[in-house]
Design a protein around this motif. Structure first.
Motif, PDB file in Angstrom:
ATOM      1  N   LEU A 123       0.868  -1.177   0.000  1.00 14.16           N
ATOM      2  CA  LEU A 123       0.000   0.000   0.000  1.00 14.16           C
ATOM      3  C   LEU A 123       0.905   1.227   0.000  1.00 14.16           C
ATOM      4  O   LEU A 123       1.856   1.298   0.781  1.00 14.16           O
ATOM      5  CB  LEU A 123      -0.876   0.026   1.260  1.00 14.16           C
ATOM      6  N   ARG A 124       0.611   2.186  -0.855  1.00 13.36           N
ATOM      7  CA  ARG A 124       1.401   3.427  -0.925  1.00 13.36           C
ATOM      8  C   ARG A 124       0.540   4.600  -0.503  1.00 13.36           C
ATOM      9  O   ARG A 124      -0.546   4.795  -1.075  1.00 13.36           O
ATOM     10  CB  ARG A 124       1.920   3.632  -2.355  1.00 13.36           C
ATOM     11  N   PHE A 125       1.003   5.374   0.479  1.00 12.14           N
ATOM     12  CA  PHE A 125       0.322   6.615   0.854  1.00 12.14           C
ATOM     13  C   PHE A 125       1.207   7.779   0.424  1.00 12.14           C
ATOM     14  O   PHE A 125       2.247   8.065   1.036  1.00 12.14           O
ATOM     15  CB  PHE A 125       0.112   6.692   2.379  1.00 12.14           C
ATOM     16  N   GLY A 171       3.467  -2.860   3.219  1.00 10.73           N
ATOM     17  CA  GLY A 171       3.845  -1.442   3.159  1.00 10.73           C
ATOM     18  C   GLY A 171       4.448  -1.065   1.815  1.00 10.73           C
ATOM     19  O   GLY A 171       4.724  -1.916   0.974  1.00 10.73           O
ATOM     20  N   ASP A 172       4.631   0.204   1.610  1.00  5.94           N
ATOM     21  CA  ASP A 172       5.345   0.766   0.456  1.00  5.94           C
ATOM     22  C   ASP A 172       5.648   2.209   0.869  1.00  5.94           C
ATOM     23  O   ASP A 172       5.663   2.519   2.071  1.00  5.94           O
ATOM     24  CB  ASP A 172       4.481   0.680  -0.821  1.00  5.94           C
ATOM     25  N   ILE A 173       5.843   3.104  -0.087  1.00  5.87           N
ATOM     26  CA  ILE A 173       6.141   4.496   0.258  1.00  5.87           C
ATOM     27  C   ILE A 173       5.056   5.031   1.199  1.00  5.87           C
ATOM     28  O   ILE A 173       3.867   4.900   0.918  1.00  5.87           O
ATOM     29  CB  ILE A 173       6.217   5.373  -1.017  1.00  5.87           C
ATOM     30  N   ALA A 195      14.454  -6.475   4.321  1.00  8.35           N
ATOM     31  CA  ALA A 195      14.483  -7.398   3.177  1.00  8.35           C
ATOM     32  C   ALA A 195      14.684  -6.731   1.816  1.00  8.35           C
ATOM     33  O   ALA A 195      15.453  -7.237   0.995  1.00  8.35           O
ATOM     34  CB  ALA A 195      13.197  -8.219   3.158  1.00  8.35           C
ATOM     35  N   THR A 196      14.012  -5.623   1.561  1.00  4.76           N
ATOM     36  CA  THR A 196      14.116  -5.050   0.208  1.00  4.76           C
ATOM     37  C   THR A 196      15.521  -4.492  -0.033  1.00  4.76           C
ATOM     38  O   THR A 196      16.144  -4.762  -1.071  1.00  4.76           O
ATOM     39  CB  THR A 196      13.046  -3.967  -0.002  1.00  4.76           C
ATOM     40  N   GLY A 197      16.016  -3.736   0.927  1.00  9.38           N
ATOM     41  CA  GLY A 197      17.361  -3.154   0.781  1.00  9.38           C
ATOM     42  C   GLY A 197      18.442  -4.219   0.767  1.00  9.38           C
ATOM     43  O   GLY A 197      19.372  -4.179  -0.065  1.00  9.38           O
ATOM     44  N   GLY A 241      14.482   6.268   2.966  1.00 11.54           N
ATOM     45  CA  GLY A 241      13.416   5.533   3.639  1.00 11.54           C
ATOM     46  C   GLY A 241      13.830   4.093   3.882  1.00 11.54           C
ATOM     47  O   GLY A 241      15.019   3.758   3.941  1.00 11.54           O
ATOM     48  N   ASN A 242      12.852   3.235   3.978  1.00 12.52           N
ATOM     49  CA  ASN A 242      13.093   1.835   4.338  1.00 12.52           C
ATOM     50  C   ASN A 242      14.113   1.168   3.421  1.00 12.52           C
ATOM     51  O   ASN A 242      15.091   0.572   3.886  1.00 12.52           O
ATOM     52  CB  ASN A 242      11.747   1.089   4.307  1.00 12.52           C
ATOM     53  N   VAL A 243      13.904   1.252   2.123  1.00 15.68           N
ATOM     54  CA  VAL A 243      14.760   0.508   1.192  1.00 15.68           C
ATOM     55  C   VAL A 243      16.178   1.079   1.199  1.00 15.68           C
ATOM     56  O   VAL A 243      17.179   0.345   1.282  1.00 15.68           O
ATOM     57  CB  VAL A 243      14.157   0.529  -0.235  1.00 15.68           C
ATOM     58  N   ASP A 247      16.176  12.765  -0.002  1.00 17.33           N
ATOM     59  CA  ASP A 247      14.718  12.685   0.108  1.00 17.33           C
ATOM     60  C   ASP A 247      14.152  13.597  -0.965  1.00 17.33           C
ATOM     61  O   ASP A 247      14.921  14.081  -1.825  1.00 17.33           O
ATOM     62  CB  ASP A 247      14.204  12.976   1.530  1.00 17.33           C
ATOM     63  N   SER A 248      12.844  13.840  -0.940  1.00 22.98           N
ATOM     64  CA  SER A 248      12.270  14.584  -2.061  1.00 22.98           C
ATOM     65  C   SER A 248      12.705  16.057  -2.053  1.00 22.98           C
ATOM     66  O   SER A 248      12.455  16.767  -3.013  1.00 22.98           O
ATOM     67  CB  SER A 248      10.746  14.473  -2.055  1.00 22.98           C
ATOM     68  N   SER A 249      13.438  16.492  -1.005  1.00 18.42           N
ATOM     69  CA  SER A 249      13.905  17.883  -0.973  1.00 18.42           C
ATOM     70  C   SER A 249      15.338  18.054  -1.468  1.00 18.42           C
ATOM     71  O   SER A 249      15.749  19.163  -1.814  1.00 18.42           O
ATOM     72  CB  SER A 249      13.824  18.437   0.457  1.00 18.42           C
ATOM     73  N   GLY A 277      12.203  13.615  10.285  1.00 23.54           N
ATOM     74  CA  GLY A 277      12.819  14.868   9.821  1.00 23.54           C
ATOM     75  C   GLY A 277      13.289  14.785   8.381  1.00 23.54           C
ATOM     76  O   GLY A 277      12.960  13.840   7.650  1.00 23.54           O
ATOM     77  N   ARG A 278      14.072  15.778   7.957  1.00 27.24           N
ATOM     78  CA  ARG A 278      14.547  15.861   6.577  1.00 27.24           C
ATOM     79  C   ARG A 278      16.038  15.502   6.503  1.00 27.24           C
ATOM     80  O   ARG A 278      16.797  15.738   7.455  1.00 27.24           O
ATOM     81  CB  ARG A 278      14.330  17.282   6.013  1.00 27.24           C
ATOM     82  N   ILE A 279      16.478  14.997   5.353  1.00 25.65           N
ATOM     83  CA  ILE A 279      17.864  14.524   5.220  1.00 25.65           C
ATOM     84  C   ILE A 279      18.856  15.685   5.352  1.00 25.65           C
ATOM     85  O   ILE A 279      20.019  15.490   5.712  1.00 25.65           O
ATOM     86  CB  ILE A 279      18.056  13.736   3.892  1.00 25.65           C
ATOM     87  N   ALA A 338      14.082   0.800  -5.849  1.00 31.64           N
ATOM     88  CA  ALA A 338      12.734   1.330  -6.074  1.00 31.64           C
ATOM     89  C   ALA A 338      12.087   0.604  -7.246  1.00 31.64           C
ATOM     90  O   ALA A 338      12.725  -0.187  -7.945  1.00 31.64           O
ATOM     91  CB  ALA A 338      12.797   2.824  -6.340  1.00 31.64           C
ATOM     92  N   ASN A 339      10.812   0.902  -7.479  1.00 38.44           N
ATOM     93  CA  ASN A 339      10.106   0.349  -8.635  1.00 38.44           C
ATOM     94  C   ASN A 339      10.202   1.319  -9.805  1.00 38.44           C
ATOM     95  O   ASN A 339       9.810   2.476  -9.679  1.00 38.44           O
ATOM     96  CB  ASN A 339       8.634   0.119  -8.273  1.00 38.44           C
ATOM     97  N   MET A 340      10.748   0.854 -10.910  1.00 37.35           N
ATOM     98  CA  MET A 340      10.863   1.620 -12.165  1.00 37.35           C
ATOM     99  C   MET A 340      11.526   2.991 -11.975  1.00 37.35           C
ATOM    100  O   MET A 340      11.075   3.981 -12.523  1.00 37.35           O
ATOM    101  CB  MET A 340       9.471   1.773 -12.797  1.00 37.35           C
TER     102      MET A 340
END
Ligand code: NDP
Length: 448
Positions: A96-98, A168-170, A211-213, A242-244, A264-266, A292-294, A348-350
């Motif tokens: 699930l991605r939020f 989980g996902d993003i 597991a993913t990372g 994040g997690n991965v 991160d996205s910033s 917080g932010r990176i 990540a995916n794609m």
């Protein structure tokens, strides 16, 4: 039936007409169809049964209203989704991605990829994906809980341990899975393995967070070995935090590599000395607890921070994109190659655009598409389901060994189906390797 390009174009014209505006879905299908058309030509039973036409049509799409109250008492409305894409080889399974960017096309791309990825793991899992345009960033714990409870109040009608098992996902980590699971249990009065990524005390599996990372790193290790290389002494650029990204950073460092970026996205940070275990512990607290932010990493350790930029301009041997889709452009791929990067393992995916993938393939990089290299997450989710069914918990070592073996097996499958002369085309290998099992199951099950 020659002229593969025409066949791909004809197929895509139908997909685009039927799914207008779903750009990421078109992109994901196009990549797979390009690999599969020649294979299907040699195996006409798949064409006659229209397997590919059926696979791009979800078995079921659920869209629903998610109303919730914010801390001020104001009403908020989000949209919830679950794409039940394919159940030929097992219950629907996928995260699930939020995230505010979530829409139908993005979730269909993810669900489509998930079908092939889950097949590659060798475990009995179909494919699905879901989520919401809800943004957990900046929300209080209570707001996230109220949202999750409302989301699950609808979703619970459609899922179950033998039907559909989200994860989980993003934007969906341990906190969100906890709130979702609590509400499911309360509504259904069942303690079952209906979600994976659960806490250890209530049915979760050891190694699931890692597991993913870890898996993307094990996959890169296998690719490097095909050229007699290891992670020892390699400089590694990772995106995301994040997690991965966190667990890719941990495993690369354990294997002797030096991770010099996170983002991160910033923006991104560049730490030329490497993000060691102590610094990573700081990142985990910053991201998972403080939220917080990176940028704060740069302030703490006195390294450079690049706002609004991605890390692909930093010289490296190995790149691991672990943030989101389409985060490496053609230009960025060219810069990576020019700087000597020779291995890309997608966490990540794609994350690589189609143009970037062409650059990697033309330059004969070791390039692993996410559906192969990030399959470790769902693989351990599958192992969590097995443990739930057995009502047993395996040790950390046992789960990690199984994960490692699964990643090796996926690598072998890619080599089997993707070898072209002296080059392994992992994209082709993963697409065909994932397809065969699902397609054969669909053939066996008749017109469903
Ligand atoms: P998290 O939410 O834990 O972390 C996502 C990271 O990516 C954050 O650093 C986030 O920054 C950044 N990010 C998210 N969206 C964007 C964006 N649009 N632009 C730039 N940066 C962005 O998610 P995960 O680590 O779980 O997932 C990362 C990727 O891995 C996704 O593609 C996911 O589908 C894939 N994946 C995850 C699996 C899992 O087990 N978790 C399994 C297989 C694949 P910010 O905090 O600023 O948003």
């Amino acid at each position: 039936m020659a002229n593969y390009e025409q066949q791909v174009n004809d197929f895509m014209a139908k997909v685009i007409a039927k799914n207008p505006g779903e750009l990421e879905f078109h992109q994901a299908v196009h990549e797979v169809v390009e690999s599969l058309v020649p294979f299907i030509d040699e195996n006409p039973q798949y064409r006659e049964a229209k397997i590919l036409d059926r696979m791009v049509e979800p078995e079921r799409v659920l869209m629903f209203r998610v109303p919730w109250l914010d801390d001020k008492g104001d009403i908020q409305i989000n949209r919830g989704y679950r794409i039940e894409m394919n159940s030929a080889i097992g219950p629907y399974k996928g995260g699930l991605r939020f995230h505010p960017t979530v829409n139908l096309g993005i979730l269909k791309f993810l669900a489509f990829e998930q079908v092939l990825k889950n097949s590659l793991t060798t475990l009995p899992m179909g494919g699905g994906k879901g989520g919401s345009d809800f943004d957990p960033k900046g929300k209080s714990d209570n707001e996230v809980m109220r949202f999750c409870q409302s989301f699950m109040t609808e979703l619970q009608r459609h899922i179950g341990p033998d039907t559909d098992v989200p994860a989980g996902d993003i934007g969906v980590g341990g906190r969100e899975i906890g709130f979702l699971y609590g509400q499911y249990k309360r509504l259904r009065n069942e303690f079952t393995g209906v979600l994976t990524g659960k806490g250890l005390e209530w049915g979760g599996s050891l190694i699931r967070p890692e597991a993913t990372g870890y898996g993307a790193t094990y996959f890169a290790k296998e690719m490097l070995a095909t050229r007699g290389e290891t992670f020892e002494g390699k400089t590694v650029v990772i995106s995301g935090s994040g997690n991965v990204a966190q667990y890719a950073c941990e495993k690369v460092t354990q294997l002797g590599g030096k991770v010099v970026t996170l983002s991160d996205s910033s923006g991104y940070i560049y730490d030329p000395d490497g993000i060691d275990a102590d610094k990573l512990a700081y990142v985990m607290h910053l991201k998972n607890v403080k939220r917080g932010r990176i940028k704060e990493y740069a302030d703490k350790y006195g390294v450079n921070y690049y706002p609004g930029e991605r890390p692909w301009g930093i010289k490296c041997d190995v790149a691991m994109p672990c943030a989101t889709q389409n985060e490496i452009s053609e230009e960025e791929a060219k810069v990576l190659v020019a700087n000597g990067c020779f291995c890309v393992s997608e966490g990540a995916n794609m994350p690589s655009t189609p143009e970037a993938v062409i650059v990697f393939e033309k330059n004969k990089l070791l390039f692993a598409p996410g559906k192969a290299s990030n399959a470790g997450g769902v693989a351990v989710s599958g192992l969590e389901m097995s443990q739930n069914s057995l009502r047993l918990s395996w040790t950390r070592e046992e789960v990690d060994n199984r994960l490692h073996q699964i990643m090796k097996d996926i690598h072998s499958t890619c080599v089997k189906y993707g070898t072209e002369g002296d080059y392994v085309n992992y994209v082709k290998g993963a697409n065909i390797g994932g397809f065969v099992k699902v397609a054969d199951a669909m053939l066996a099950q008749g017109l469903v």
